[in-house]
Write an enzyme that holds these catalytic residues in place. Structure first.
Site, PDB file in Angstrom:
ATOM      1  N   ASP A   1       0.864  -1.170   0.000  1.00 44.02           N
ATOM      2  CA  ASP A   1       0.000   0.000   0.000  1.00 44.02           C
ATOM      3  C   ASP A   1       0.913   1.236   0.000  1.00 44.02           C
ATOM      4  O   ASP A   1       2.139   1.141   0.071  1.00 44.02           O
ATOM      5  CB  ASP A   1      -0.956  -0.025   1.199  1.00 44.02           C
ATOM      6  CG  ASP A   1      -2.189   0.838   0.937  1.00 44.02           C
ATOM      7  OD1 ASP A   1      -2.158   1.667   0.004  1.00 44.02           O
ATOM      8  OD2 ASP A   1      -3.178   0.708   1.674  1.00 44.02           O
TER       9      ASP A   1
HETATM   10  C1  BGC Z   1      -5.009   3.245   0.313  1.00 46.26           C
HETATM   11  C2  BGC Z   1      -5.235   2.277  -0.824  1.00 46.26           C
HETATM   12  C3  BGC Z   1      -5.052   2.973  -2.143  1.00 46.26           C
HETATM   13  C4  BGC Z   1      -3.675   3.613  -2.172  1.00 46.26           C
HETATM   14  C5  BGC Z   1      -3.361   4.284  -3.478  1.00 46.26           C
HETATM   15  C6  BGC Z   1      -3.748   4.063   0.166  1.00 46.26           C
HETATM   16  O1  BGC Z   1      -3.680   5.094   1.076  1.00 46.26           O
HETATM   17  O2  BGC Z   1      -4.985   2.532   1.527  1.00 46.26           O
HETATM   18  O3  BGC Z   1      -6.515   1.720  -0.720  1.00 46.26           O
HETATM   19  O4  BGC Z   1      -5.242   2.058  -3.175  1.00 46.26           O
HETATM   20  O5  BGC Z   1      -3.605   4.577  -1.138  1.00 46.26           O
HETATM   21  O6  BGC Z   1      -4.066   5.443  -3.651  1.00 46.26           O
END
Ligand code: BGC
Length: 769
Positions: A294
């Site tokens: 993530d």
């Molecule tokens: C989130 C994800 C997301 C990623 C990219 C993160 O902060 O937890 O769900 O896909 O950002 O934007």
């Protein structure tokens, strides 16, 4: 006449040949395609330097989507150097083409980039938030929404989406409950598979297919106290039986990629958790795609207390994390770790191969520009058909929580309505969380939708009535983007006065209230999950007038609604319905569509009941209603939720018969059928979700009081009846036991069928092994 044995076996043999032949052919084709891919990637990797291999593992943000403090600079140069494998947050054929050309023409080995984005509930045409979408209990509608999202996303150059989010959540304080499918592993698994199918289509090489990325692996929804990014601590039994099934369903459906989560699993952050990313995911489940971290979750492992960036990056590559999102831990440290023999080249090769395979499967080596047709960008985005699909999906997602004296549907002529509340004449909050490609200016407000439907036939007396919130500290937290929530020029008292005036002139009050866009989603946990005070004050003044009060509720999570349930005549839960919000809401309020949505997350009476979910264990002192001492209960509140899992009313009245079983004694792999006859006794045609639950009262471990094992949506005209039949095999009786063996145990089972988890009829069956 008896056929000779030789004849019988000849028939059987040819049947096997006929049956197996196409299967064999498909298998052989798959193997040859795999061999071709392996040869191609093997050849390419031989030419790659260590830096280029590490570059493939580096995912950077194009800057349009940022959920942390770190962003990437100098992307163009990095692409040419081969130090970037993919970009997310950048879309539009012109911009994507520029970057793809830089990679394909400007880098030494011409390796194309993969382009990702958080396409969560639609790309440009926004569908209901996932929690709302799950309330449709309609897998066809859900798959279609993902397919439309994929079409729009590919029309803007994307080939990878960070969806579906399948985290089971039992705690409505957690803001990201809005992004998932609620609390149930069975339904969650079905929805996960439907979404993967909708995104990926029949082949990733199709021009309108995107690679899905199931997230957040794993258990993110189990965050303690519902607090964002918090610790998760859970038994293996709870993981295997309740939290892991939807991720597994996505893997079984062929999802191409997986995102690791921010939390720890068994004390080890997911992003560096070898048990999770390799032993479970690859060895046990057979996952063949790649794993991405993530947003900076790799860097955050340092805060979890596992060491500096070099240490945690080495841990991650060894654990099975293939791509590093934004934080550049791999880019900055893997080579050094290799030189210091902390990792091996095989670790880097494994990850690099998986990323290249994804690009290969997407057809990017054949045609890196396959999604870059500017014509499609002009013609395939926000089409009438897409908007219509979003509207229908929204209508199916609404849950009628209360409807006293059949106040709904409203009359289409000759009446007057006080339309009040901060969400009544509002476009932005129609879309809900995670709408990076969504343009709120193009959404339909509730006011517009109603006017469009009833024109001059109904008098609308509008007043805003209250701010979303009057609490300026809270407001600052909500305004992470410009202009999300603001204070009105009028004072709160003046606003309420206007709403009361509008109500006095009207036959019925429709109050459009609840959570605004930024009150749920990532980093949006709340300790008080009621409608904000400012709006409650308005509702309380309106309720004093004694006129029918209809609440149209916006929410990204279950809310505590005890006062509203007592005082409103009707409550229609519309979640955040998306682009077509106002049209869909008007259609349901005025009876063009009879609501059929059912809750997929339990609504508590108060925050004190959380976690509250229907598939709980029995305890040694099970709850009985009434004032009994020494039971598992509270002194001050009942254990029952306000609205149970699976609940949702209709404008019509449905009844169902007793449960009929095909047998009451079974053995081994026999099949049981269980049926009920459902009748529509009410004045409207409509749909009903018939739900099958099973309980296993005696087993080697304590089992839930009931578990969803099937559902069917049935459409009935007034007066019509239909028999709904479920087939049950021992497969539906299986669970993970203390040894984590997935099997069923013989004995008695209760088969429950009904319209929600608390409204069921039951029959008993014995099943021997
Ligand atoms: C989130 C994800 C997301 C990623 C990219 C993160 O902060 O937890 O769900 O896909 O950002 O934007």
């Amino acid at each position: 006449m008896k056929k000779p044995l030789a004849f019988k076996s000849a028939v059987l043999f040819s049947a096997i040949i006929i049956f197996c032949h196409p299967l064999k052919k498909a298998m052989a084709q798959k193997h040859s395609e795999e061999a071709k891919m392996n040869a191609f990637i093997g050849g390419l990797m031989k030419k790659m330097t260590i830096d280029e291999k590490i570059g493939q593992l580096n995912l950077v943000t194009g800057g349009m989507a940022i959920t942390g403090s770190v962003t990437n600079n100098g992307i163009g140069e990095g692409v040419k150097k081969g130090s970037i494998g993919g970009i997310f947050g950048l879309y539009g054929t012109a911009d994507v083409r520029k970057m793809q050309e830089a990679a394909v023409n400007g880098s030494r080995l011409h390796i194309p980039l993969i382009f990702g984005l958080d396409v969560i509930h639609g790309h440009r045409t926004i569908f209901p938030i996932p929690l709302g979408m799950s309330a449709t209990w309609d897998l066809g509608v859900i798959e279609q929404s993902a397919h439309i999202a994929a079409k729009e996303a590919t029309a803007e150059g994307l080939n990878w989406v960070f969806s579906p989010m399948v985290d089971i959540a039992r705690d409505a304080r957690w803001g990201r409950i809005s992004e998932g499918s609620g609390e149930d592993p069975y339904l969650g698994g079905k929805i996960a598979a439907a979404m993967v199918k909708g995104y990926q289509g029949s082949s990733l090489k199709n021009a309108d297919a995107v690679m899905a990325c199931v997230k957040h692996f794993a258990l993110y929804g189990g965050a303690e106290a519902g607090r964002e990014y918090n610790t998760v601590d859970m038994s293996r039994l709870a993981m295997y039986n309740y939290y892991l099934p939807p991720y597994k369903a996505a893997v079984d459906a062929g999802v191409g990629s997986i995102m690791s989560s921010f939390n720890v699993v068994d004390g080890v952050p997911s992003t560096v958790n070898k048990w999770l990313l390799t032993d479970l995911l690859r060895s046990q489940w057979g996952f063949k795609g790649f794993v991405v971290s993530d947003y900076t979750s790799l860097n955050e492992v340092t805060n979890h207390g596992l060491g500096d960036l070099q240490t945690v990056s080495a841990l991650a590559i060894k654990a099975g994390l293939d791509m590093d999102m934004v934080g550049e831990g791999y880019l900055k440290t893997l080579k050094k770790s290799l030189q210091e023999k902390k990792i091996t080249i095989a670790d880097i090769d494994r990850a690099c191969r998986l990323v290249l395979e994804a690009k290969y499967k997407l057809g990017l080596f054949e045609n890196p520009y396959k999604s870059l047709d500017p014509k499609r960008e002009q013609t395939e985005i926000m089409t009438q058909a897409n908007r219509q699909a979003a509207r229908t999906t929204a209508e199916h997602s609404f849950v009628l929580l209360k409807n006293e004296n059949q106040i709904l549907p409203l009359k289409k002529t000759g009446s007057s309505i006080a339309l009040v509340g901060p969400l009544a004449d509002n476009k932005r909050d129609m879309l809900g969380t995670w709408v990076i490609g969504g343009e709120w200016e193009k959404s339909v407000s509730v006011m517009e939708g109603i006017k469009h439907l009833v024109g001059e036939n109904v008098t609308i007396n509008y007043a805003k009535g209250s701010n979303i919130t009057d609490d300026t500290t809270f407001m600052k937290r909500l305004n992470f983007g410009p202009g999300m929530v603001s204070l009105d020029k009028q004072s709160p008292d003046e606003m309420i006065e206007d709403a009361v005036k509008a109500a006095k002139k009207s036959d019925v009050i429709v109050a459009v209230v609840g959570e605004s866009q930024s009150m749920s989603g990532e980093s949006s946990s709340r300790s008080d999950i009621g409608i904000p005070q400012s709006q409650q004050r308005m509702l309380k003044e309106l309720a004093k007038l004694g006129k029918p009060l209809v609440i149209v509720l916006f929410n990204g999570r279950p809310l505590t609604l005890t006062w509203e349930d007592e005082h409103a005549a009707a409550i229609l839960d519309v979640w955040a319905p998306g682009t077509e919000a106002g049209n869909a809401i008007a259609n349901v309020l005025f009876g063009n569509y009879n609501p059929s949505g059912k809750l997929t997350a339990t609504f508590p009476r108060s925050v004190g009941q959380i976690p509250v979910y229907y598939n709980h264990l029995n305890t040694g002192r099970p709850y009985t209603s009434g004032p009994t001492k020494f039971k598992s209960d509270y002194l001050d509140i009942s254990n029952d939720p306000l609205y149970p899992f699976g609940y949702g009313l209709s404008y019509s009245k449905f009844t169902y018969s007793d449960v009929q079983l095909s047998k009451s004694q079974l053995k081994g792999s026999e099949m049981l059928t269980a049926s009920v006859t459902v009748t529509n006794n009410g004045p409207y045609a409509g749909e009903q979700v018939v739900q099958l639950y099973i309980s296993d009262p005696v087993a080697s471990i304590s089992r839930p009081v009931k578990e969803l094992k099937g559902f069917q949506k049935v459409n009935l005209q007034t007066g019509e009846k239909k028999t709904i039949t479920f087939s049950i095999t021992p497969q539906q009786l299986k669970f993970y036991n203390s040894q984590l063996k997935y099997d069923w145990e013989p004995g008695d089972f209760y088969i429950h069928i009904g319209f929600n988890s608390a409204d069921i009829k039951t029959a008993k069956v014995s099943w021997a092994k």
